[in-house]
Design a protein around this motif. Structure first.
Motif, PDB file in Angstrom:
ATOM      1  N   ASP A 163      -5.418  -1.324  -3.024  1.00 37.97           N
ATOM      2  CA  ASP A 163      -4.441  -2.334  -3.417  1.00 37.97           C
ATOM      3  C   ASP A 163      -3.778  -2.010  -4.759  1.00 37.97           C
ATOM      4  OD1 ASP A 163      -6.508  -2.848  -5.151  1.00 37.97           O
ATOM      5  OD2 ASP A 163      -6.818  -4.926  -4.526  1.00 37.97           O
ATOM      6  N   VAL A 164      -3.681  -0.701  -5.057  1.00 40.51           N
ATOM      7  CA  VAL A 164      -3.003  -0.260  -6.270  1.00 40.51           C
ATOM      8  C   VAL A 164      -1.865   0.687  -5.909  1.00 40.51           C
ATOM      9  CG1 VAL A 164      -4.918  -0.623  -7.872  1.00 40.51           C
ATOM     10  CG2 VAL A 164      -4.775   1.503  -6.600  1.00 40.51           C
ATOM     11  N   ASP A 165      -0.859   0.702  -6.772  1.00 42.71           N
ATOM     12  CA  ASP A 165       0.330   1.515  -6.514  1.00 42.71           C
ATOM     13  C   ASP A 165       0.226   2.893  -7.162  1.00 42.71           C
ATOM     14  OD1 ASP A 165       1.552  -0.423  -4.935  1.00 42.71           O
ATOM     15  OD2 ASP A 165       2.431  -1.428  -6.660  1.00 42.71           O
ATOM     16  N   VAL A 166      -0.736   3.663  -6.680  1.00 43.07           N
ATOM     17  CA  VAL A 166      -0.927   5.060  -7.071  1.00 43.07           C
ATOM     18  C   VAL A 166      -1.059   5.879  -5.798  1.00 43.07           C
ATOM     19  CG1 VAL A 166      -2.019   4.473  -9.281  1.00 43.07           C
ATOM     20  CG2 VAL A 166      -3.443   4.825  -7.239  1.00 43.07           C
ATOM     21  N   LEU A 167      -0.982   7.194  -5.915  1.00 38.65           N
ATOM     22  CA  LEU A 167      -1.107   8.070  -4.755  1.00 38.65           C
ATOM     23  C   LEU A 167      -2.352   7.713  -3.951  1.00 38.65           C
ATOM     24  CD1 LEU A 167      -0.212  10.612  -3.152  1.00 38.65           C
ATOM     25  CD2 LEU A 167      -1.621  11.948  -4.752  1.00 38.65           C
ATOM     26  N   GLY A 168      -2.151   7.394  -2.682  1.00 35.95           N
ATOM     27  CA  GLY A 168      -3.267   7.033  -1.805  1.00 35.95           C
ATOM     28  C   GLY A 168      -4.016   8.263  -1.322  1.00 35.95           C
ATOM     29  N   THR A 169      -5.311   8.116  -1.178  1.00 31.80           N
ATOM     30  CA  THR A 169      -6.142   9.229  -0.727  1.00 31.80           C
ATOM     31  C   THR A 169      -5.710   9.764   0.643  1.00 31.80           C
ATOM     32  OG1 THR A 169      -7.973   8.416  -2.063  1.00 31.80           O
ATOM     33  CG2 THR A 169      -8.526   9.982  -0.327  1.00 31.80           C
TER      34      THR A 169
END
Length: 127
Positions: free
Chosen positions: A28-34
């Motif tokens: 639920d964060v706006d960083v590169l998803g795994t």
């Protein structure tokens, strides 16, 4: 077909909103998803093999072990590098690393298997 240890491939992207953990449903964060990071690593392995496989031969992902170590924000460029370390019959094991401007953000191993494309597709169940 000439597949040898030491072969390398790279793949890069600039992180966009649709590449984030929030957009991919993996967080639920706006960083590169795994999941996107892993797809980039697999893309690098495919680049390493791109000009070396015979017609009708493909490689398929079979094992992924990646540690996602640091977050990368939207707008940052990330680059994955894959190096073919081991060949065991049809199994190819790559070491993968991913970096952004801050340094290493992920590292691990990806194993792919060489398959005859037609035979492999014949094993699929029809929906």
């Amino acid at each position: 077909m000439t597949v040898e240890t030491g072969m390398r491939g790279t793949a890069s992207l600039v992180v966009r909103d649709f590449d984030t953990a929030s957009a991919l449903g993996s967080g639920d964060v706006d960083v590169l998803g795994t999941p996107r990071l892993i797809a980039l690593c697999e893309q690098a392995t495919m680049v390493a093999l791109a000009d070396e496989l015979s017609a009708g031969v493909s490689s398929i992902g079979m094992r992924i072990r990646v540690d996602h170590l640091q977050p990368t924000p939207v707008g940052a460029k990330v680059t994955a590098e894959a190096v073919l370390d081991k060949i065991d019959g049809r199994r190819l094991t790559f070491t993968v690393t991913v970096s952004d401007s801050g340094g290493l953000i992920a590292a691990g191993k990806i194993t792919r298997a060489l398959v005859d494309r037609a035979s492999f597709l014949d094993k699929c169940c029809s929906a």
